[in-house]
Scaffold this motif. Structure first.
Motif, PDB file in Angstrom:
ATOM      1  N   GLY A 276       0.815  -1.207   0.000  1.00  0.00           N
ATOM      2  CA  GLY A 276       0.000   0.000   0.000  1.00  0.00           C
ATOM      3  C   GLY A 276       0.843   1.248   0.000  1.00  0.00           C
TER       4      GLY A 276
ATOM      5  N   CYS B  31      -3.271   0.598  -3.464  1.00  0.00           N
ATOM      6  CA  CYS B  31      -2.648  -0.639  -2.995  1.00  0.00           C
ATOM      7  C   CYS B  31      -2.655  -1.651  -4.126  1.00  0.00           C
ATOM      8  CB  CYS B  31      -3.443  -1.163  -1.802  1.00  0.00           C
ATOM      9  SG  CYS B  31      -2.845  -2.719  -1.109  1.00  0.00           S
TER      10      CYS B  31
ATOM     11  N   SER C 132      -5.889  -4.006  -7.392  1.00  0.00           N
ATOM     12  CA  SER C 132      -5.327  -2.723  -6.973  1.00  0.00           C
ATOM     13  C   SER C 132      -6.429  -1.712  -6.689  1.00  0.00           C
ATOM     14  CB  SER C 132      -4.350  -2.195  -8.019  1.00  0.00           C
ATOM     15  OG  SER C 132      -4.966  -2.146  -9.294  1.00  0.00           O
TER      16      SER C 132
ATOM     17  N   SER D 137      -2.546  -5.924  -4.360  1.00  0.00           N
ATOM     18  CA  SER D 137      -2.515  -7.158  -3.591  1.00  0.00           C
ATOM     19  C   SER D 137      -1.550  -8.149  -4.224  1.00  0.00           C
ATOM     20  CB  SER D 137      -3.917  -7.755  -3.527  1.00  0.00           C
ATOM     21  OG  SER D 137      -4.275  -8.307  -4.788  1.00  0.00           O
TER      22      SER D 137
ATOM     23  N   GLY E 226      -4.698   6.590   3.089  1.00  0.00           N
ATOM     24  CA  GLY E 226      -4.397   5.526   2.141  1.00  0.00           C
ATOM     25  C   GLY E 226      -4.649   6.015   0.735  1.00  0.00           C
TER      26      GLY E 226
ATOM     27  N   CYS F  16       5.375   3.694   1.708  1.00  0.00           N
ATOM     28  CA  CYS F  16       4.838   2.403   1.291  1.00  0.00           C
ATOM     29  C   CYS F  16       4.859   1.451   2.477  1.00  0.00           C
ATOM     30  CB  CYS F  16       5.613   1.830   0.106  1.00  0.00           C
ATOM     31  SG  CYS F  16       7.359   1.509   0.400  1.00  0.00           S
TER      32      CYS F  16
ATOM     33  N   CYS G  67      -5.450  -6.050   0.573  1.00  0.00           N
ATOM     34  CA  CYS G  67      -5.216  -4.621   0.732  1.00  0.00           C
ATOM     35  C   CYS G  67      -6.234  -4.032   1.709  1.00  0.00           C
ATOM     36  CB  CYS G  67      -5.393  -3.905  -0.606  1.00  0.00           C
ATOM     37  SG  CYS G  67      -4.051  -4.150  -1.790  1.00  0.00           S
TER      38      CYS G  67
ATOM     39  N   TYR H  46      -0.615  -2.331   8.583  1.00  0.00           N
ATOM     40  CA  TYR H  46       0.390  -3.022   7.779  1.00  0.00           C
ATOM     41  C   TYR H  46       1.534  -3.467   8.681  1.00  0.00           C
ATOM     42  CZ  TYR H  46      -1.891  -1.763   3.407  1.00  0.00           C
ATOM     43  OH  TYR H  46      -2.783  -1.666   2.365  1.00  0.00           O
TER      44      TYR H  46
END
Length: 121
Positions: free
Chosen positions: A34, A49, A56, A51, A46, A95, A102, A108
């Motif tokens: 992400g 992203c 995306s 995956s 955000g 990132c 995602c 994260y």
């Protein structure tokens, strides 16, 4: 395990930049990657992203049609291509990596340091 974000800089409105998120010590291909951004005085947001399967999703409506995300498996790198940049895109971009899907929340596992993007004439 490290993520290295790079590619930021100063660009004029309407210009383009490509940010890179390079992984070391692990394979990014197994992770959702992400991109987040934080402007001065604002909460982290955000942006986009990708995956592990290539899905995306966009998390920021303001970048739809202008930003895209892609992977280079050979280079173990994820790119954020930013076109038609606007002053409101000015922020520190980071990132991050997480297993599975995602999410637009900052949940994260690994984070890279940020790279500054400034859009100004």
């Amino acid at each position: 395990v490290q993520l290295q974000a790079s590619g930021g800089g100063l660009v004029q409105p309407g210009g383009s930049l490509r940010l890179s998120c390079a992984g070391s010590g692990f394979s990014l291909g197994r992770y959702a990657i992400g991109w987040f951004r934080q402007a001065p005085g604002k909460e982290r947001e955000g942006v986009l992203c990708i995956s592990s399967s290539g899905y995306s999703p966009y998390f920021a409506d303001s970048v739809k049609g202008r930003f895209t995300i892609s992977r280079d498996y050979a280079r173990n790198t994820v790119y954020l291509q930013m076109n038609s940049l606007k002053p409101e895109d000015t922020a520190v971009y980071s990132c991050a990596a997480r297993l599975n899907y995602c999410t637009g929340s900052p949940d994260y596992d690994y984070w890279g340091q940020g790279t500054q993007v400034t859009v100004s004439s």
